[in-house]
Design a protein around this motif. Structure first.
Motif, PDB file in Angstrom:
ATOM      1  N   LEU A   1      -2.119   2.576  -6.267  1.00 32.53           N
ATOM      2  CA  LEU A   1      -1.290   1.348  -6.499  1.00 32.53           C
ATOM      3  C   LEU A   1      -0.768   0.698  -7.496  1.00 32.53           C
ATOM      4  O   LEU A   1      -1.487   1.076  -8.757  1.00 32.53           O
TER       5      LEU A   1
ATOM      6  N   ALA B   1      -4.298   7.111   2.624  1.00 29.85           N
ATOM      7  CA  ALA B   1      -3.370   7.189   1.134  1.00 29.85           C
ATOM      8  C   ALA B   1      -4.213   8.056   0.212  1.00 29.85           C
ATOM      9  O   ALA B   1      -5.316   8.590   0.254  1.00 29.85           O
TER      10      ALA B   1
ATOM     11  N   CYS C   1       1.071  -1.369   0.297  1.00 31.42           N
ATOM     12  CA  CYS C   1      -0.047   0.134   0.352  1.00 31.42           C
ATOM     13  C   CYS C   1       0.908   1.289   0.411  1.00 31.42           C
ATOM     14  O   CYS C   1       2.241   1.463   0.786  1.00 31.42           O
TER      15      CYS C   1
ATOM     16  N   SER D   1      -7.176   1.972   3.490  1.00 24.63           N
ATOM     17  CA  SER D   1      -8.081   2.528   2.836  1.00 24.63           C
ATOM     18  C   SER D   1      -7.675   1.849   1.269  1.00 24.63           C
ATOM     19  O   SER D   1      -7.881  -0.012   1.458  1.00 24.63           O
ATOM     20  N   ARG D   2      -8.930   2.227   0.355  1.00 25.64           N
ATOM     21  CA  ARG D   2      -9.325   2.078  -0.908  1.00 25.64           C
ATOM     22  C   ARG D   2      -8.943   1.847  -2.072  1.00 25.64           C
ATOM     23  O   ARG D   2      -8.679   3.442  -2.511  1.00 25.64           O
TER      24      ARG D   2
ATOM     25  N   VAL E   1      -6.579   5.057  -6.048  1.00 25.31           N
ATOM     26  CA  VAL E   1      -7.160   5.709  -4.677  1.00 25.31           C
ATOM     27  C   VAL E   1      -8.769   5.552  -4.267  1.00 25.31           C
ATOM     28  O   VAL E   1      -9.380   6.351  -5.528  1.00 25.31           O
TER      29      VAL E   1
ATOM     30  N   CYS F   1      -6.864  -2.377   2.107  1.00 27.16           N
ATOM     31  CA  CYS F   1      -5.721  -2.299   2.449  1.00 27.16           C
ATOM     32  C   CYS F   1      -5.860  -3.023   4.523  1.00 27.16           C
ATOM     33  O   CYS F   1      -7.255  -2.188   5.238  1.00 27.16           O
TER      34      CYS F   1
ATOM     35  N   HIS G   1       0.108   3.843   0.985  1.00 27.00           N
ATOM     36  CA  HIS G   1       0.066   4.828   2.516  1.00 27.00           C
ATOM     37  C   HIS G   1       1.019   4.662   3.886  1.00 27.00           C
ATOM     38  O   HIS G   1       1.665   4.833   4.444  1.00 27.00           O
TER      39      HIS G   1
ATOM     40  N   MET H   1      -0.936  -5.979   0.163  1.00 21.51           N
ATOM     41  CA  MET H   1      -2.194  -5.643  -0.325  1.00 21.51           C
ATOM     42  C   MET H   1      -2.977  -6.733  -0.478  1.00 21.51           C
ATOM     43  O   MET H   1      -4.162  -7.158  -0.409  1.00 21.51           O
TER      44      MET H   1
ATOM     45  N   GLY I   1      -5.595  -8.034   1.712  1.00 25.12           N
ATOM     46  CA  GLY I   1      -6.494  -7.109   2.103  1.00 25.12           C
ATOM     47  C   GLY I   1      -7.862  -8.639   1.782  1.00 25.12           C
ATOM     48  O   GLY I   1      -7.525  -9.725   1.393  1.00 25.12           O
TER      49      GLY I   1
END
Length: 102
Positions: free
Chosen positions: A86, A82, A44, A68-69, A77, A63, A46, A51, A54
């Motif tokens: 990615l 984050a 991730c 975080s998505r 993101v 995450c 962040h 991941m 996740g």
């Protein structure tokens, strides 16, 4: 020059789940989203949460550390903390072999 490297078997990735893989030292999260395979960085942006550990919720990967998505298809993101997306990689499936372009 970019080339495809086999990283897993499609049969190893249950539908709507994620597994970790490695290709030449690069850690990847491989996602089977409704039968389509996607490859993203496993860390991730962040705080480097894994991941591949996740959850898949709809078309997002979450995450496991700070929630975080990211959109599985684009790496974008969709929810902080984050702020960066990615990295994603081109994937092709040959028979049962999942290959990622490096």
């Amino acid at each position: 020059m970019a080339r495809f490297v086999e990283v897993a078997k499609k049969s190893q990735i249950p539908e709507n789940s994620v597994i970790g893989a490695e290709a030449e030292g690069k850690l990847l999260a491989l996602v089977n989203l409704n039968g389509e395979i996607y490859a993203l960085d496993d860390a991730c942006p962040h705080e480097a949460g894994p991941m591949s550990e996740g959850a898949i919720e709809g078309d997002e990967i979450v995450c496991p550390w700070h929630a975080s998505r990211f959109d599985v298809r684009t790496g974008r993101v969709t929810m902080d903390p984050a702020v960066a997306g990615l990295a994603t990689y081109k994937v092709r499936v040959v028979g049962d072999a999942v290959e990622v372009e490096l």
